[in-house]
Design a protein around this motif. Sequence first.
Motif, mmCIF file in Angstrom:
data_model
loop_
_atom_site.group_PDB
_atom_site.id
_atom_site.type_symbol
_atom_site.label_atom_id
_atom_site.label_comp_id
_atom_site.label_asym_id
_atom_site.label_seq_id
_atom_site.Cartn_x
_atom_site.Cartn_y
_atom_site.Cartn_z
ATOM 1 N N GLN A 163 25.615 -25.790 31.021
ATOM 2 C CA GLN A 163 26.916 -25.309 31.463
ATOM 3 C C GLN A 163 27.755 -24.819 30.288
ATOM 4 O O GLN A 163 28.459 -23.814 30.397
ATOM 5 C CB GLN A 163 27.667 -26.400 32.232
ATOM 6 N N LEU A 164 27.677 -25.524 29.152
ATOM 7 C CA LEU A 164 28.408 -25.055 27.977
ATOM 8 C C LEU A 164 27.885 -23.687 27.544
ATOM 9 O O LEU A 164 28.663 -22.822 27.136
ATOM 10 C CB LEU A 164 28.280 -26.063 26.832
ATOM 11 N N GLY A 165 26.595 -23.477 27.632
ATOM 12 C CA GLY A 165 26.049 -22.158 27.327
ATOM 13 C C GLY A 165 26.617 -21.087 28.240
ATOM 14 O O GLY A 165 26.979 -19.993 27.785
ATOM 15 N N LEU A 166 26.719 -21.389 29.542
ATOM 16 C CA LEU A 166 27.321 -20.443 30.480
ATOM 17 C C LEU A 166 28.785 -20.191 30.143
ATOM 18 O O LEU A 166 29.263 -19.048 30.205
ATOM 19 C CB LEU A 166 27.206 -20.991 31.906
ATOM 20 N N ASP A 167 29.511 -21.263 29.789
ATOM 21 C CA ASP A 167 30.937 -21.126 29.462
ATOM 22 C C ASP A 167 31.140 -20.192 28.273
ATOM 23 O O ASP A 167 32.000 -19.302 28.296
ATOM 24 C CB ASP A 167 31.537 -22.495 29.130
ATOM 25 N N ILE A 168 30.361 -20.405 27.208
ATOM 26 C CA ILE A 168 30.542 -19.595 25.999
ATOM 27 C C ILE A 168 30.104 -18.154 26.264
ATOM 28 O O ILE A 168 30.728 -17.202 25.771
ATOM 29 C CB ILE A 168 29.765 -20.211 24.822
ATOM 30 N N ALA A 169 29.055 -17.981 27.047
ATOM 31 C CA ALA A 169 28.634 -16.617 27.406
ATOM 32 C C ALA A 169 29.739 -15.893 28.150
ATOM 33 O O ALA A 169 29.989 -14.696 27.909
ATOM 34 C CB ALA A 169 27.357 -16.676 28.239
ATOM 35 N N ALA A 170 30.430 -16.622 29.033
ATOM 36 C CA ALA A 170 31.526 -16.008 29.787
ATOM 37 C C ALA A 170 32.693 -15.662 28.868
ATOM 38 O O ALA A 170 33.326 -14.602 29.009
ATOM 39 C CB ALA A 170 31.981 -16.951 30.902
ATOM 40 N N VAL A 171 33.000 -16.544 27.919
ATOM 41 C CA VAL A 171 34.073 -16.270 26.960
ATOM 42 C C VAL A 171 33.731 -15.053 26.118
ATOM 43 O O VAL A 171 34.577 -14.180 25.887
ATOM 44 C CB VAL A 171 34.309 -17.515 26.064
ATOM 45 N N ARG A 172 32.510 -14.968 25.668
ATOM 46 C CA ARG A 172 32.072 -13.821 24.870
ATOM 47 C C ARG A 172 32.231 -12.514 25.669
ATOM 48 O O ARG A 172 32.729 -11.507 25.149
ATOM 49 C CB ARG A 172 30.607 -14.036 24.455
ATOM 50 N N LYS A 173 31.842 -12.544 26.940
ATOM 51 C CA LYS A 173 31.915 -11.339 27.769
ATOM 52 C C LYS A 173 33.355 -10.934 28.037
ATOM 53 O O LYS A 173 33.686 -9.740 28.050
ATOM 54 C CB LYS A 173 31.178 -11.587 29.084
ATOM 55 N N ALA A 174 34.231 -11.946 28.240
ATOM 56 C CA ALA A 174 35.630 -11.656 28.563
ATOM 57 C C ALA A 174 36.464 -11.307 27.337
ATOM 58 O O ALA A 174 37.591 -10.828 27.473
ATOM 59 C CB ALA A 174 36.244 -12.861 29.277
ATOM 60 N N ASN A 175 35.946 -11.581 26.150
ATOM 61 C CA ASN A 175 36.707 -11.354 24.910
ATOM 62 C C ASN A 175 35.850 -10.559 23.924
ATOM 63 O O ASN A 175 35.369 -11.110 22.923
ATOM 64 C CB ASN A 175 37.119 -12.689 24.299
ATOM 65 N N PRO A 176 35.634 -9.299 24.168
ATOM 66 C CA PRO A 176 34.748 -8.506 23.304
ATOM 67 C C PRO A 176 35.241 -8.408 21.867
ATOM 68 O O PRO A 176 34.450 -8.110 20.963
ATOM 69 C CB PRO A 176 34.727 -7.134 23.981
ATOM 70 N N GLN A 177 36.551 -8.652 21.658
ATOM 71 C CA GLN A 177 37.094 -8.572 20.311
ATOM 72 C C GLN A 177 36.815 -9.845 19.498
ATOM 73 O O GLN A 177 36.971 -9.871 18.273
ATOM 74 C CB GLN A 177 38.616 -8.355 20.373
ATOM 75 N N ALA A 178 36.400 -10.938 20.150
ATOM 76 C CA ALA A 178 36.246 -12.233 19.480
ATOM 77 C C ALA A 178 34.964 -12.281 18.658
ATOM 78 O O ALA A 178 33.934 -11.701 19.023
ATOM 79 C CB ALA A 178 36.254 -13.356 20.508
ATOM 80 N N ILE A 179 35.058 -12.992 17.543
ATOM 81 C CA ILE A 179 33.874 -13.205 16.693
ATOM 82 C C ILE A 179 33.268 -14.581 16.921
ATOM 83 O O ILE A 179 32.196 -14.879 16.388
ATOM 84 C CB ILE A 179 34.224 -13.047 15.203
#
Length: 679
Positions: A163-179
């Motif tokens: 689930q944490l993997g899914l959460d971070i994948a979603a954050v990455r997708k929603a925040n393309p500017q984030a590193i």
Amino acid sequence: MSNPPVSPVHDLLARSNRLGSDPRTTNYAGGNTSAKGEAVDPVTGTPAELLWVKGSGGDLGTLTEQGLAVLRLDRLRALVDVYPGVEREDEMVAAFDFCLHGRGGAAPSIDTAMHGLVEAPHVDHLHPDSGIAVATAADGPALTKEIFGERVVWVPWRRPGFQLGLDIAAVRKANPQAIGVILGGHGITAWGATSEECERNSLEIIRTTEEYIAEHGRPEPFGPVVYETPPEAERHARAAALFPVLRGLASTDRPQVGHYTDTDVVLDFVTRAEHPRLAALGTSCPDHFLRTKVRPMVVDLPPAAPLEDVVARVRELHAAYREDYRAYYERHAGPDSPPMRGADPAIVLMPGVGMFSFGADKQTARVAGEFYVNAINVMRGAEAVSAYAPIDEAEKFRIEYWELEEAKLRRRPRPRALATRIALVTGGGSGIGRATALRLAAEGACVVVADRDAEAAAKVAAEIGGPDAAVAAAADVTDAEAVARAVREAVLAFGGVDLVVNNAGLSISKPLLETSETDWDLQHDVMAKGSFLVSRETARVMIVQGMGGDIVYICSKNSLFAGPNNVAYGAAKADQAHQVRLLAAELGEHGIRVNGVNPDGVVRGSGIFAGGWGARRAAVYGVPEEKLGEFYARRTLLKREVLPEHVAGAVFVLTGGELSHTTGLHVPVDAGVAAAFLR
């Protein structure tokens, strides 16, 4: 014709090793890194998209290709469609095995989903002190925003898993500017299009948090100094006196090896007013408390307190710690929880003295201490800019007694026969002593190689391995203070002493009328007096530990057999042989077994024989010196020459556990010398 796909493994390993070798970046065996790329499927001959990720239990700083798990990305991503939900997410770890590409490699870790599901070619998950400081700060989300703006995103605490993997994948997708992200209570994750960019982004997060804490943090987050730190010599003397007591207590449930730390970071922490409060909150990052336990045991007496008062107090604190730990377990354990593993502390903090850490071997004990140093750094950073707020106790229990962690423990190899035993071998720089030190280490013991020749002792210790396996101690066994110093070094290195081999010796072969008082005194000083001094000093430690122990004397067939022109040596060996009986009778009530080994002349590899003894004995028997070993062998019943390794084998047999009810015994290792039979 197109070129075959280029594997990213080389760049991944180089990045991993750089990141893992810097303690500011991640801790030992902590964090994981990955790369995605293509390789030719040997079945179809077509490119396959793969994930290379650090496997379970590996260390970034020393990672090799064999430590990587290699998975098919199409199959790994397909797991999203069959994911049964967070209540059953542990089932997904077994599913990773069905995504593996080829044979070999490491087992996939719990963090595999994070690396596979995040849409970036390269991903780093790390546990830097500065990043965890922000992750454990009471206002971590606001701090993350203030430090990074939109460049790094806060992710609330969630136990590692699918689930944490899914959460971070979603954050990455929603925040393309984030590193990358700050993982609440845990650490950081960063990504990049190339290996270089990923590493650069990881370091940006780490260095930026370091700089923010340095610029905005209050100067004394642990409060004022309330205890003075004694000078090093006084500190180490107190540590050596207390370490065996602590090790014995920490071994109540199962034997442990110890590690002592008195670095500036530790000493500053334990002298400050806030250290008891912060220590009671426990650590937060899962990698930390899995090794340090939920919280340390804190000694609440000043450094100048009388030793007997400190000993009495640590016994009280240990009993209270065990009660508290059992209550912690019972508060959170469910019907399916693994049984409680042990209620003894892994970390003990002592004002003015330092930190004692414990584990199943020296490396485990040392690493536990290193992780608590990381935890101190995290607390300092969090308290400097906010307030330290680790994950709650229930979440810690869920990880400490996680079935996946339990499965890791079950996969560990069976301990070797002398695991957790701390051995001191005198005369360990050559001959029988060297062979014995090597054998005991091979059977799992931590070894202190003691010898008057410090260079020879250091050479043998290095041959055994690094300081997690063996250390050298310069010791003239005829000098009581030198013996006491060597035993203190053993205690400070490993926590105590369990197994002693009185091997130091020499011989001067002369007839009675040519034997001088100096000849007599020297041999009795080294063997009779030396064994007495070593046994006395180590028995003190063993009695305080309360863990029993073994003392083995390397005597000689000459303790029984009246060889010619050998009065001083034979008498000294007979003295040693009777010490075995006397001490077996005296120390048995403490669980300390005392036994002896009686070798015949050991010619090859012997320091004594190389020092002139061989030539003199050869002259007595009228044989060439190079034939002396053959001469000794011919006079035995088995017609075999005795070598140092044979004597070492007897020491192991006496101490390896199968003769647990044997004490006061002398074992002949002489290939059968009838005149030396025990009667």
